[in-house]
Design a protein around this motif. Structure first.
Motif, PDB file in Angstrom:
ATOM      1  N   ALA A   1       0.828  -1.211   0.000  1.00 60.41           N
ATOM      2  CA  ALA A   1       0.000   0.000   0.000  1.00 60.41           C
ATOM      3  C   ALA A   1       0.860   1.257   0.000  1.00 60.41           C
ATOM      4  O   ALA A   1       0.546   2.242  -0.689  1.00 60.41           O
ATOM      5  CB  ALA A   1      -0.937  -0.005   1.205  1.00 60.41           C
ATOM      6  N   LEU A   2       1.950   1.245   0.757  1.00 63.86           N
ATOM      7  CA  LEU A   2       2.860   2.399   0.760  1.00 63.86           C
ATOM      8  C   LEU A   2       3.422   2.641  -0.631  1.00 63.86           C
ATOM      9  O   LEU A   2       3.512   3.791  -1.087  1.00 63.86           O
ATOM     10  CB  LEU A   2       4.007   2.165   1.744  1.00 63.86           C
ATOM     11  CG  LEU A   2       3.724   2.388   3.225  1.00 63.86           C
ATOM     12  CD1 LEU A   2       4.892   1.879   4.065  1.00 63.86           C
ATOM     13  CD2 LEU A   2       3.462   3.866   3.507  1.00 63.86           C
TER      14      LEU A   2
ATOM     15  N   GLY B   1      -7.096  -2.193  -6.106  1.00 59.91           N
ATOM     16  CA  GLY B   1      -8.178  -2.060  -7.071  1.00 59.91           C
ATOM     17  C   GLY B   1      -7.891  -2.595  -8.441  1.00 59.91           C
ATOM     18  O   GLY B   1      -8.795  -2.647  -9.261  1.00 59.91           O
ATOM     19  N   GLY B   2      -6.667  -3.007  -8.725  1.00 56.65           N
ATOM     20  CA  GLY B   2      -6.355  -3.538 -10.043  1.00 56.65           C
ATOM     21  C   GLY B   2      -6.485  -5.039 -10.075  1.00 56.65           C
ATOM     22  O   GLY B   2      -6.991  -5.661  -9.154  1.00 56.65           O
ATOM     23  N   GLY B   3      -5.990  -5.631 -11.152  1.00 54.84           N
ATOM     24  CA  GLY B   3      -6.017  -7.071 -11.268  1.00 54.84           C
ATOM     25  C   GLY B   3      -4.845  -7.669 -10.543  1.00 54.84           C
ATOM     26  O   GLY B   3      -3.815  -7.058 -10.370  1.00 54.84           O
ATOM     27  N   GLY B   4      -5.000  -8.901 -10.117  1.00 54.93           N
ATOM     28  CA  GLY B   4      -3.945  -9.567  -9.380  1.00 54.93           C
ATOM     29  C   GLY B   4      -3.183 -10.534 -10.237  1.00 54.93           C
ATOM     30  O   GLY B   4      -3.619 -10.955 -11.296  1.00 54.93           O
ATOM     31  N   GLY B   5      -2.022 -10.929  -9.792  1.00 53.79           N
ATOM     32  CA  GLY B   5      -1.217 -11.909 -10.493  1.00 53.79           C
ATOM     33  C   GLY B   5      -1.589 -13.314 -10.090  1.00 53.79           C
ATOM     34  O   GLY B   5      -2.376 -13.537  -9.186  1.00 53.79           O
ATOM     35  N   SER B   6      -0.986 -14.284 -10.759  1.00 52.86           N
ATOM     36  CA  SER B   6      -1.335 -15.668 -10.511  1.00 52.86           C
ATOM     37  C   SER B   6      -0.280 -16.404  -9.711  1.00 52.86           C
ATOM     38  O   SER B   6      -0.477 -17.551  -9.359  1.00 52.86           O
ATOM     39  CB  SER B   6      -1.523 -16.402 -11.846  1.00 52.86           C
ATOM     40  OG  SER B   6      -0.339 -16.334 -12.612  1.00 52.86           O
TER      41      SER B   6
ATOM     42  N   PHE C   1      -5.304  -8.946  -3.121  1.00 50.93           N
ATOM     43  CA  PHE C   1      -6.201  -8.806  -1.974  1.00 50.93           C
ATOM     44  C   PHE C   1      -7.112  -7.598  -2.152  1.00 50.93           C
ATOM     45  O   PHE C   1      -8.286  -7.623  -1.782  1.00 50.93           O
ATOM     46  CB  PHE C   1      -5.398  -8.664  -0.685  1.00 50.93           C
ATOM     47  CG  PHE C   1      -6.246  -8.371   0.524  1.00 50.93           C
ATOM     48  CD1 PHE C   1      -6.876  -9.395   1.200  1.00 50.93           C
ATOM     49  CD2 PHE C   1      -6.435  -7.066   0.966  1.00 50.93           C
ATOM     50  CE1 PHE C   1      -7.681  -9.132   2.305  1.00 50.93           C
ATOM     51  CE2 PHE C   1      -7.232  -6.787   2.066  1.00 50.93           C
ATOM     52  CZ  PHE C   1      -7.855  -7.829   2.733  1.00 50.93           C
ATOM     53  N   PHE C   2      -6.564  -6.513  -2.721  1.00 50.96           N
ATOM     54  CA  PHE C   2      -7.325  -5.274  -2.869  1.00 50.96           C
ATOM     55  C   PHE C   2      -8.172  -5.229  -4.139  1.00 50.96           C
ATOM     56  O   PHE C   2      -8.858  -4.242  -4.394  1.00 50.96           O
ATOM     57  CB  PHE C   2      -6.371  -4.076  -2.851  1.00 50.96           C
ATOM     58  CG  PHE C   2      -5.663  -3.887  -1.544  1.00 50.96           C
ATOM     59  CD1 PHE C   2      -6.322  -3.360  -0.448  1.00 50.96           C
ATOM     60  CD2 PHE C   2      -4.339  -4.258  -1.396  1.00 50.96           C
ATOM     61  CE1 PHE C   2      -5.666  -3.194   0.765  1.00 50.96           C
ATOM     62  CE2 PHE C   2      -3.675  -4.094  -0.192  1.00 50.96           C
ATOM     63  CZ  PHE C   2      -4.347  -3.565   0.897  1.00 50.96           C
ATOM     64  N   ASN C   3      -8.106  -6.277  -4.930  1.00 48.40           N
ATOM     65  CA  ASN C   3      -8.913  -6.329  -6.150  1.00 48.40           C
ATOM     66  C   ASN C   3     -10.389  -6.345  -5.773  1.00 48.40           C
ATOM     67  O   ASN C   3     -10.872  -7.252  -5.095  1.00 48.40           O
ATOM     68  CB  ASN C   3      -8.554  -7.595  -6.940  1.00 48.40           C
ATOM     69  CG  ASN C   3      -9.226  -7.645  -8.305  1.00 48.40           C
ATOM     70  OD1 ASN C   3     -10.267  -7.039  -8.518  1.00 48.40           O
ATOM     71  ND2 ASN C   3      -8.615  -8.380  -9.212  1.00 48.40           N
ATOM     72  N   GLN C   4     -11.123  -5.339  -6.205  1.00 47.79           N
ATOM     73  CA  GLN C   4     -12.518  -5.192  -5.800  1.00 47.79           C
ATOM     74  C   GLN C   4     -13.410  -6.289  -6.360  1.00 47.79           C
ATOM     75  O   GLN C   4     -14.541  -6.470  -5.919  1.00 47.79           O
ATOM     76  CB  GLN C   4     -13.027  -3.813  -6.234  1.00 47.79           C
ATOM     77  CG  GLN C   4     -12.302  -2.672  -5.523  1.00 47.79           C
ATOM     78  CD  GLN C   4     -12.734  -1.296  -6.009  1.00 47.79           C
ATOM     79  OE1 GLN C   4     -13.621  -1.177  -6.854  1.00 47.79           O
ATOM     80  NE2 GLN C   4     -12.106  -0.259  -5.478  1.00 47.79           N
TER      81      GLN C   4
END
Length: 222
Positions: free
Chosen positions: A44-45, A175-180, A199-202
């Motif tokens: 997040a930072l 808020g973006g897409g995550g990796g695999s 984790f932050f992917n909505q």
């Protein structure tokens, strides 16, 4: 030095022990919380620093303030006095609108109250800032991204532990897409930022977020 020092090394072990005693829980559960929360804070930072030059400068100044003395020297005071209002503000600056999401998700997974989890996050926040501040003072320059990259993957031979991790953070956190990538051992940090970002992917539901927290914690051993 890298993130393993902050979670399972001398710094992390002291924080885990104090958290376990404060919450009256076993150290394995306290370690789970630390191992899940710290990567989220660092990711997040990094994301916040990319929003604008002003944001990056603000984080740089905060790291300089927290890195003025050894984090191990500060640790006794931080853990002894308990979280302060300023520590809660650091958490809110880190996670912004996602603060409640992080707190609720950790509480749901551990069965610990949201107020107690909030206290744990507020305890960890100045430790993370102090650790990064110390690393910044010891670095040879570069921006927040370079610092975060060295902490997340420093010392790792895996090629994805450098630019790949940073590229993943920038593309996926908050808020973006995550990796695999799903790293399964302490020595494999290549997908750490993918997990933290995902984790932050909505688009992910609570079950998915809980699974991600398990994966984060699992990197450092449950």
């Amino acid at each position: 030095m890298n993130i393993t020092d902050l979670i399972t090394g001398g710094i992390g072990s002291k924080a885990i022990s104090t958290i376990a005693k404060t919450l009256n829980i076993d150290e394995s559960r306290a370690k789970w919380i630390v191992a899940a929360a710290v990567p989220l804070m660092i990711a997040a930072l990094n994301y916040n620093s990319k929003k604008s030059a002003e944001k990056e400068e603000g984080i740089n100044k905060a790291l300089e303030q927290h890195g003025n003395s050894s984090i191990l020297d500060q640790l006794g005071g931080i853990l002894g006095q308990g979280p302060t209002d300023d520590d809660n503000k650091i958490v809110n600056h880190m996670f912004g609108r996602n603060t409640e999401l992080v707190t609720n998700s950790l509480a749901e997974k551990t069965g610990i109250s949201t107020s107690q989890i909030g206290g744990v996050l507020a305890t960890l926040a100045p430790i993370v800032m102090g650790y990064l501040g110390n690393q910044k003072q010891q670095s040879s320059g570069g921006g927040i991204g370079d610092l975060i990259g060295s902490v997340l993957g420093g010392g790792q031979s895996n090629s994805s532990a450098g630019g790949g991790i940073l590229g993943s953070i920038l593309g996926s956190v908050l808020g973006g897409g995550g990796g695999s990538n799903q790293p399964t051992s302490q020595g494999d940090l290549g997908g750490l930022a993918d997990l933290a970002g995902d984790f932050f992917n909505q688009g992910n539901d609570n079950n998915k977020k809980g699974s991600i927290l398990d994966s984060l914690a699992g990197i450092f051993g449950k």
